[in-house]
Enzyme design. Structure first.
Site, mmCIF file in Angstrom:
data_model
loop_
_atom_site.group_PDB
_atom_site.id
_atom_site.type_symbol
_atom_site.label_atom_id
_atom_site.label_comp_id
_atom_site.label_asym_id
_atom_site.label_seq_id
_atom_site.Cartn_x
_atom_site.Cartn_y
_atom_site.Cartn_z
ATOM 1 N N GLY A 1 -25.812 -41.356 39.008
ATOM 2 C CA GLY A 1 -24.981 -42.245 38.200
ATOM 3 C C GLY A 1 -24.138 -41.563 37.153
ATOM 4 O O GLY A 1 -23.217 -42.174 36.604
ATOM 5 N N ASP A 2 -24.441 -40.318 36.836
ATOM 6 C CA ASP A 2 -23.656 -39.647 35.800
ATOM 7 C C ASP A 2 -23.671 -38.141 36.084
ATOM 8 O O ASP A 2 -24.018 -37.327 35.218
ATOM 9 C CB ASP A 2 -24.252 -39.934 34.415
ATOM 10 C CG ASP A 2 -23.341 -39.492 33.277
ATOM 11 O OD1 ASP A 2 -23.824 -39.419 32.136
ATOM 12 O OD2 ASP A 2 -22.151 -39.201 33.542
ATOM 13 N N LEU A 3 -23.293 -37.775 37.297
ATOM 14 C CA LEU A 3 -23.357 -36.371 37.665
ATOM 15 C C LEU A 3 -22.231 -35.570 37.024
ATOM 16 O O LEU A 3 -21.047 -35.793 37.283
ATOM 17 C CB LEU A 3 -23.267 -36.222 39.192
ATOM 18 C CG LEU A 3 -24.558 -36.535 39.958
ATOM 19 C CD1 LEU A 3 -24.298 -36.482 41.453
ATOM 20 C CD2 LEU A 3 -25.656 -35.556 39.585
ATOM 21 N N ASN B 1 -25.225 -32.218 33.057
ATOM 22 C CA ASN B 1 -26.496 -32.871 33.366
ATOM 23 C C ASN B 1 -27.311 -32.095 34.382
ATOM 24 O O ASN B 1 -28.243 -32.630 34.984
ATOM 25 C CB ASN B 1 -26.251 -34.294 33.858
ATOM 26 C CG ASN B 1 -25.913 -35.232 32.718
ATOM 27 O OD1 ASN B 1 -26.270 -34.958 31.571
ATOM 28 N ND2 ASN B 1 -25.229 -36.328 33.006
#
Lengths: 190, 175
Positions: A98-100, A104
């Site tokens: 969801g937030d690559l 991260n």
């Protein structure tokens, strides 16, 4: 805690995001995908206490420093391949991050081992849909392009290994191509 | 010999662990624990891989006690329940509490800040030999722990047994 939100909405959203993060982290670990260990879930403040990956750096910082020092682009290719492999395994478990972004993904010392750890699963969810996996990769691609100039080769290597590792990659890559056509100032004549 | 540590997130509470071997009165102790006449949690050390596992359980129990959301009736029962990967309370007691035939017992005490712990009182009730917490790894039944917590082989590659156990303990009831 976002104070601009309506308090009840804030409470529910925080609770849900925290739960999703905790669940995804457990799911990752059970599948052998490196992610921080959950030590404690605080239901009052909707926060979770995680393992501190000591002495790690983000892949983002690593790429910056490698590019700055000028040498070793082959190391970056290998890093990209490892990333592709890791993401393929994650998606095969139907975990959508969801937030690559490269911020991260952590690298544990020693850096040469390319020991990656995925973090920040606050926006993650479970899905088997190629569309969701494709979008997950698209987000990473955009992050790559905007944060790290001259890394097209890297991302290509990442995708190649992803496709080779994942058992369900065909439809995902197809969706990725479709999603790419959707962006701003892009023609969707198909 | 025993080990005491403050809870990082609840600094007004400290946790003390006492380990006993060659215990002869496990049945009597278990009865006392059920009656509530022992002020501590009596745990089967075979299921414990590291004192940190106890700290995580105690931390969760204290947290739930403070917000009034314990699933069991006492703090010590809650600690035993928090150790278990299952949401079934009696199952937790069966697997993590002591049974009549046990010869080793781990006792956990939680006290408010500076109150002195009456260790002698507790120790005198155990017909056994108190040993250092360093002996705990020898008492751990690793195979049993892996089975209880359903540790996967892939998981063992990315972390320690303690990591897997703690992760399941903390996320067991996330909605």
């Amino acid at each position: 805690p976002k104070r601009y939100r309506h308090p009840e909405l804030e409470e529910r959203l925080s609770r849900r995001r925290m739960a999703q993060e905790a669940r995804s982290l457990l799911r990752c670990r059970r599948a052998g995908i490196p992610a921080p260990v959950v030590y404690f879930v605080d239901y009052v403040n909707n926060s979770i206490f995680l393992e501190d990956i000591v002495d790690s750096i983000t892949v983002q910082d690593h790429i910056y420093s490698v590019q700055k020092s000028g040498n070793d682009t082959s190391g970056l290719q290998e890093l990209a391949e490892k990333m592709g492999e890791l993401l393929a395994r994650m998606h095969d478990e139907d975990i959508i991050h969801g937030d690559l972004t490269t911020a991260n993904l952590l690298l544990r010392p020693p850096m040469e081992k390319l020991d990656l750890v995925l973090i920040d699963f606050g926006l993650s969810f479970i899905s088997g849909l190629p569309e969701d996996k494709g979008v997950d990769l698209y987000v990473l691609e955009k992050a790559f392009i905007s944060t790290h100039p001259d890394t097209e080769m890297m991302f290509q290597a990442l995708l190649k290994t992803y496709a080779a590792t994942s058992k369900k990659s065909g439809p995902v890559i197809k969706k990725l191509d479709e999603v790419r056509l959707r962006g701003r100032k892009r023609s969707m004549i198909g | 010999m025993e080990r005491t540590q403050r809870l990082e997130l609840f600094p007004d509470r400290s946790v003390t662990l006492l380990l006993f071997q060659h215990v002869k009165n496990a049945a009597a102790l278990r009865k006392k624990a059920m009656e509530g006449s022992i002020d501590g949690a009596l745990i089967n050390p075979a299921m414990i891989v590291d004192p940190f596992q106890i700290l995580v359980a105690a931390n969760k129990a204290v947290h739930l006690q403070q917000i009034g959301k314990m699933k069991t009736r006492t703090l010590y029962a809650e600690i035993i329940f928090s150790l278990s990967p299952s949401n079934n309370i009696s199952d937790a007691f069966k697997k993590f509490g002591i049974s009549d035939s046990d010869t080793a017992v781990l006792i956990v005490l939680v006290v408010d800040g500076d109150k002195t712990v009456n260790l002698a009182d507790i120790a005198s009730q155990v017909e056994g030999q108190q040993v250092s917490l360093d002996e705990l790894p020898q008492l751990t039944d690793i195979a049993k722990v892996k089975k209880m917590y359903k540790i996967t082989p892939q998981e063992e590659k990315i972390g320690t047994l303690l990591d897997s156990v703690v992760c399941r303990m903390s996320t067991k009831d996330v909605l």
